[in-house]
Design a protein around this motif. Structure first.
Motif, PDB file in Angstrom:
ATOM      1  N   ALA B  33      22.256   7.829   0.990  1.00  0.00           N
ATOM      2  CA  ALA B  33      21.565   8.888   0.242  1.00  0.00           C
ATOM      3  C   ALA B  33      22.225   9.095  -1.114  1.00  0.00           C
ATOM      4  O   ALA B  33      21.548   9.217  -2.141  1.00  0.00           O
ATOM      5  CB  ALA B  33      21.577  10.183   1.049  1.00  0.00           C
ATOM      6  N   ALA B  34      23.561   9.106  -1.106  1.00  0.00           N
ATOM      7  CA  ALA B  34      24.282   9.293  -2.371  1.00  0.00           C
ATOM      8  C   ALA B  34      23.981   8.149  -3.329  1.00  0.00           C
ATOM      9  O   ALA B  34      23.719   8.365  -4.521  1.00  0.00           O
ATOM     10  CB  ALA B  34      25.783   9.381  -2.101  1.00  0.00           C
ATOM     11  N   GLU B  35      23.971   6.921  -2.812  1.00  0.00           N
ATOM     12  CA  GLU B  35      23.720   5.768  -3.689  1.00  0.00           C
ATOM     13  C   GLU B  35      22.304   5.802  -4.261  1.00  0.00           C
ATOM     14  O   GLU B  35      22.083   5.457  -5.424  1.00  0.00           O
ATOM     15  CB  GLU B  35      23.959   4.453  -2.929  1.00  0.00           C
ATOM     16  N   ILE B  36      21.353   6.248  -3.451  1.00  0.00           N
ATOM     17  CA  ILE B  36      19.969   6.315  -3.929  1.00  0.00           C
ATOM     18  C   ILE B  36      19.837   7.366  -5.038  1.00  0.00           C
ATOM     19  O   ILE B  36      19.212   7.116  -6.069  1.00  0.00           O
ATOM     20  CB  ILE B  36      19.017   6.605  -2.745  1.00  0.00           C
ATOM     21  N   VAL B  37      20.444   8.519  -4.826  1.00  0.00           N
ATOM     22  CA  VAL B  37      20.394   9.564  -5.860  1.00  0.00           C
ATOM     23  C   VAL B  37      21.085   9.076  -7.136  1.00  0.00           C
ATOM     24  O   VAL B  37      20.573   9.243  -8.248  1.00  0.00           O
ATOM     25  CB  VAL B  37      21.037  10.868  -5.347  1.00  0.00           C
ATOM     26  N   GLU B  38      22.238   8.441  -6.966  1.00  0.00           N
ATOM     27  CA  GLU B  38      22.961   7.913  -8.139  1.00  0.00           C
ATOM     28  C   GLU B  38      22.115   6.875  -8.866  1.00  0.00           C
ATOM     29  O   GLU B  38      22.059   6.857 -10.110  1.00  0.00           O
ATOM     30  CB  GLU B  38      24.296   7.317  -7.690  1.00  0.00           C
ATOM     31  N   THR B  39      21.434   6.017  -8.110  1.00  0.00           N
ATOM     32  CA  THR B  39      20.589   4.990  -8.732  1.00  0.00           C
ATOM     33  C   THR B  39      19.445   5.636  -9.502  1.00  0.00           C
ATOM     34  O   THR B  39      19.146   5.256 -10.637  1.00  0.00           O
ATOM     35  CB  THR B  39      20.039   4.039  -7.649  1.00  0.00           C
ATOM     36  N   LEU B  40      18.818   6.628  -8.880  1.00  0.00           N
ATOM     37  CA  LEU B  40      17.695   7.306  -9.554  1.00  0.00           C
ATOM     38  C   LEU B  40      18.141   7.984 -10.847  1.00  0.00           C
ATOM     39  O   LEU B  40      17.372   8.061 -11.809  1.00  0.00           O
ATOM     40  CB  LEU B  40      17.075   8.340  -8.611  1.00  0.00           C
ATOM     41  N   LEU B  41      19.381   8.467 -10.868  1.00  0.00           N
ATOM     42  CA  LEU B  41      19.868   9.211 -12.029  1.00  0.00           C
ATOM     43  C   LEU B  41      20.726   8.355 -12.959  1.00  0.00           C
ATOM     44  O   LEU B  41      21.389   8.884 -13.855  1.00  0.00           O
ATOM     45  CB  LEU B  41      20.660  10.436 -11.550  1.00  0.00           C
ATOM     46  N   ALA B  42      20.722   7.026 -12.736  1.00  0.00           N
ATOM     47  CA  ALA B  42      21.478   6.097 -13.585  1.00  0.00           C
ATOM     48  C   ALA B  42      22.962   6.464 -13.641  1.00  0.00           C
ATOM     49  O   ALA B  42      23.592   6.451 -14.698  1.00  0.00           O
ATOM     50  CB  ALA B  42      20.886   6.023 -14.987  1.00  0.00           C
ATOM     51  N   ILE B  43      23.494   6.810 -12.470  1.00  0.00           N
ATOM     52  CA  ILE B  43      24.935   7.078 -12.331  1.00  0.00           C
ATOM     53  C   ILE B  43      25.543   5.881 -11.591  1.00  0.00           C
ATOM     54  O   ILE B  43      24.935   5.368 -10.648  1.00  0.00           O
ATOM     55  CB  ILE B  43      25.166   8.372 -11.514  1.00  0.00           C
ATOM     56  N   VAL B  89      11.228   2.493 -12.295  1.00  0.00           N
ATOM     57  CA  VAL B  89      11.555   3.409 -13.393  1.00  0.00           C
ATOM     58  C   VAL B  89      12.807   2.959 -14.145  1.00  0.00           C
ATOM     59  O   VAL B  89      12.945   3.234 -15.336  1.00  0.00           O
ATOM     60  CB  VAL B  89      11.694   4.881 -12.934  1.00  0.00           C
ATOM     61  N   HIS B  90      13.692   2.242 -13.468  1.00  0.00           N
ATOM     62  CA  HIS B  90      14.894   1.761 -14.156  1.00  0.00           C
ATOM     63  C   HIS B  90      14.821   0.273 -14.483  1.00  0.00           C
ATOM     64  O   HIS B  90      15.832  -0.337 -14.843  1.00  0.00           O
ATOM     65  CB  HIS B  90      16.136   2.066 -13.323  1.00  0.00           C
ATOM     66  N   VAL B  91      13.607  -0.301 -14.367  1.00  0.00           N
ATOM     67  CA  VAL B  91      13.390  -1.716 -14.704  1.00  0.00           C
ATOM     68  C   VAL B  91      14.463  -2.604 -14.063  1.00  0.00           C
ATOM     69  O   VAL B  91      15.117  -3.404 -14.717  1.00  0.00           O
ATOM     70  CB  VAL B  91      13.290  -1.924 -16.235  1.00  0.00           C
ATOM     71  N   ASP B  92      14.637  -2.391 -12.784  1.00  0.00           N
ATOM     72  CA  ASP B  92      15.484  -3.298 -12.004  1.00  0.00           C
ATOM     73  C   ASP B  92      14.582  -4.472 -11.619  1.00  0.00           C
ATOM     74  O   ASP B  92      13.927  -4.467 -10.579  1.00  0.00           O
ATOM     75  CB  ASP B  92      16.026  -2.563 -10.768  1.00  0.00           C
ATOM     76  N   ALA B  93      14.540  -5.458 -12.507  1.00  0.00           N
ATOM     77  CA  ALA B  93      13.558  -6.532 -12.381  1.00  0.00           C
ATOM     78  C   ALA B  93      13.718  -7.283 -11.059  1.00  0.00           C
ATOM     79  O   ALA B  93      12.724  -7.590 -10.392  1.00  0.00           O
ATOM     80  CB  ALA B  93      13.699  -7.491 -13.556  1.00  0.00           C
ATOM     81  N   ALA B  94      14.954  -7.568 -10.672  1.00  0.00           N
ATOM     82  CA  ALA B  94      15.170  -8.339  -9.445  1.00  0.00           C
ATOM     83  C   ALA B  94      14.627  -7.600  -8.224  1.00  0.00           C
ATOM     84  O   ALA B  94      14.003  -8.200  -7.343  1.00  0.00           O
ATOM     85  CB  ALA B  94      16.657  -8.626  -9.270  1.00  0.00           C
ATOM     86  N   THR B  95      14.853  -6.295  -8.168  1.00  0.00           N
ATOM     87  CA  THR B  95      14.376  -5.533  -7.013  1.00  0.00           C
ATOM     88  C   THR B  95      12.858  -5.425  -7.026  1.00  0.00           C
ATOM     89  O   THR B  95      12.199  -5.545  -5.985  1.00  0.00           O
ATOM     90  CB  THR B  95      15.033  -4.144  -6.983  1.00  0.00           C
ATOM     91  N   SER B  96      12.268  -5.214  -8.205  1.00  0.00           N
ATOM     92  CA  SER B  96      10.803  -5.185  -8.272  1.00  0.00           C
ATOM     93  C   SER B  96      10.212  -6.523  -7.835  1.00  0.00           C
ATOM     94  O   SER B  96       9.194  -6.562  -7.132  1.00  0.00           O
ATOM     95  CB  SER B  96      10.331  -4.860  -9.696  1.00  0.00           C
ATOM     96  N   GLU B  97      10.848  -7.607  -8.251  1.00  0.00           N
ATOM     97  CA  GLU B  97      10.351  -8.931  -7.842  1.00  0.00           C
ATOM     98  C   GLU B  97      10.464  -9.093  -6.326  1.00  0.00           C
ATOM     99  O   GLU B  97       9.600  -9.703  -5.696  1.00  0.00           O
ATOM    100  CB  GLU B  97      11.133 -10.026  -8.578  1.00  0.00           C
ATOM    101  N   ALA B  98      11.504  -8.531  -5.737  1.00  0.00           N
ATOM    102  CA  ALA B  98      11.636  -8.589  -4.274  1.00  0.00           C
ATOM    103  C   ALA B  98      10.518  -7.792  -3.608  1.00  0.00           C
ATOM    104  O   ALA B  98       9.907  -8.245  -2.635  1.00  0.00           O
ATOM    105  CB  ALA B  98      13.006  -8.065  -3.852  1.00  0.00           C
TER     106      ALA B  98
END
Lengths: 147, 179
Positions: B33-43, B89-98
Motif C-alpha cells: 500500500a505504501a509503495e502504491i501511494v508513493e508511486t502515485l505521488l511520484a515519491i 498517469v506517470h507514463v511508466d511505459a513498460a508497465t503500460s505495455e505489460a
C-alpha cells in the motif's frame, strides 16, 4: 557508479530514427521507432542492461532483454518525467508506449555484449535531426520576373 | 493396499500444492500500500534502496497483483487496475505495455470480477478500457481480435456498467485514445 563504457546513439527523424551502437566487432546502425504520443526529450541518459520482468518473450527464452534509461526521463517537452522508459524489441511504433524499439535480434546482440548487467554503464544519447533541404528561395522568384 | 497408498500419495501432493500456493490477498499489505501511494505521488518508494531496485520493485508489485487478479480476488483486481492507472498517469511505459498484453486475457477469463471493480470505481474505467482497446493494436496485432471481443463482451459490459460508462468503455475498445 561504474564507468559509462558503452554508448547508444539515437538520432530521431520525423517518424523513425537510427540507433547506433558499437562494441568490439559489433557494429549496429538500424531503424528504431517510438510511440508518437509519448516522446522522450532529447538528451543524454544513463542506461542499464536489464530485463523487463513483465514480458516473457526474451530472445533467449527468458524475460525480455532491454536497456532501462533510468529514473526521471523527461517526455513531451518536459510535460512530465518517467521512470519506465526502455529500449527493447519491436517492429514499429505499436510496440511502444514511450519506449524506443528496434528489431529483436539487434537488441539481443547489443544487450548480450554489454557487461556487467544491472549496472549504470551505458550512455544513451537521444537527438533530433535538423532538416535543411535545398536553398533559400529568394523573394519574387517567379518565372514571369525573368522576362 | 496399493490403491490406498496411491490415494494417500495423491492427497499429500495436493495438500503440499495447496500449502505452497499463496492465497489471494483479502487486504492490501501495508508495504505494498505504501509503495502504491508513493508511486502515485511520484515519491521514491521507501522499501527500495536505489532507483534500479525501485524499477525492479515496480515490476514485482505488478506481478504480485496480476497474480492476485488472475486468482479471482476482488481486491486483487482493484489493486491491479489501480497500478494501470498509476502507470498511465506517470507514463511508466513498460508497465503500460505489460497491461496492454496481460489485461485482456485476464478480463476475458473473469469479466464479472473485473467489471464489478469498474462499476464500483468508475474513475478507473477510462484507463482500464484504453488498455483493453490498445491490446488489439499493440505489438503489431493490427486490430486482430477486436471484432470478436466486442461480439462476445459488448452485451456483458452494457449489463454490468452504467450506460454512459459502458458506452465510454466500448468507445475506447473500438478506437483507443490516450485518456
Amino acid at each position: 557508479m561504474a564507468d559509462n563504457r558503452f554508448t547508444i546513439d539515437v538520432l530521431r527523424k520525423s517518424s523513425d530514427g537510427i540507433l547506433t551502437f558499437r562494441n568490439g566487432n559489433i557494429d549496429i546502425s538500424t531503424t528504431c521507432w517510438w510511440d508518437p504520443d509519448v516522446v522522450i526529450d532529447a538528451g543524454s541518459y544513463v542506461g542499464y542492461a536489464t530485463r523487463m520482468a513483465n514480458k516473457a518473450d526474451g530472445t533467449d527464452g527468458g524475460k525480455r532483454e532491454a536497456i532501462w534509461l533510468g529514473k526521471g526521463v523527461p517526455y513531451n517537452s518536459g510535460a512530465g518525467k518517467s521512470n519506465g522508459i526502455f529500449i527493447h524489441k519491436g517492429t514499429g511504433p505499436s510496440w511502444s508506449d514511450g519506449c524506443i524499439v528496434l528489431r529483436s535480434e539487434l537488441v539481443f546482440q547489443m544487450w548480450t555484449s554489454i557487461q556487467p548487467k544491472e549496472t549504470a554503464n551505458i550512455v544513451v544519447n537521444v537527438s533530433d535531426e535538423t532538416v535543411r533541404r535545398g536553398v533559400v528561395v529568394p523573394y519574387r522568384c517567379n518565372v514571369a520576373d525573368w522576362f | 493396499m496399493l490403491r490406498t497408498r496411491v490415494c494417500s500419495f495423491a492427497a499429500t501432493v495436493l495438500l503440499a500444492g495447496c500449502a505452497l500456493a499463496a492465497p489471494p490477498p483479502a487486504n492490501v499489505p501495508g508495504d505494498d500500500a505504501a509503495e502504491i501511494v508513493e508511486t502515485l505521488l511520484a515519491i521514491d518508494p521507501a522499501r527500495h534502496a536505489t532507483p534500479l531496485a525501485a524499477m525492479h520493485g515496480r515490476a514485482a508489485l505488478y506481478q504480485r497483483w496480476h497474480e492476485a487478479a488472475r486468482s479471482g480476488s476482488a481486491t486483487g483486481w482493484r489493486v491491479w487496475l489501480l497500478l494501470a492507472q498509476a502507470a498511465l498517469v506517470h507514463v511508466d511505459a513498460a508497465t503500460s505495455e505489460a497491461f496492454q498484453a496481460d489485461l485482456l486475457p485476464a478480463f476475458k477469463a473473469q469479466p464479472q470480477v473485473a467489471l464489478q471493480a469498474l462499476a464500483d470505481n468508475g474513475w478507473l474505467l477510462p484507463v482500464t478500457c484504453w488498455h483493453l482497446g490498445r491490446h488489439f493494436d499493440a505489438e503489431g496485432r493490427g486490430g486482430a481480435g477486436r471484432a470478436d471481443f466486442l461480439a462476445a463482451h459488448e452485451a456483458t459490459l452494457q449489463r454490468s456498467l452504467p450506460a454512459a460508462a459502458a458506452a465510454a468503455c466500448l468507445a475506447q475498445v473500438r478506437q483507443p485514445r490516450r485518456p
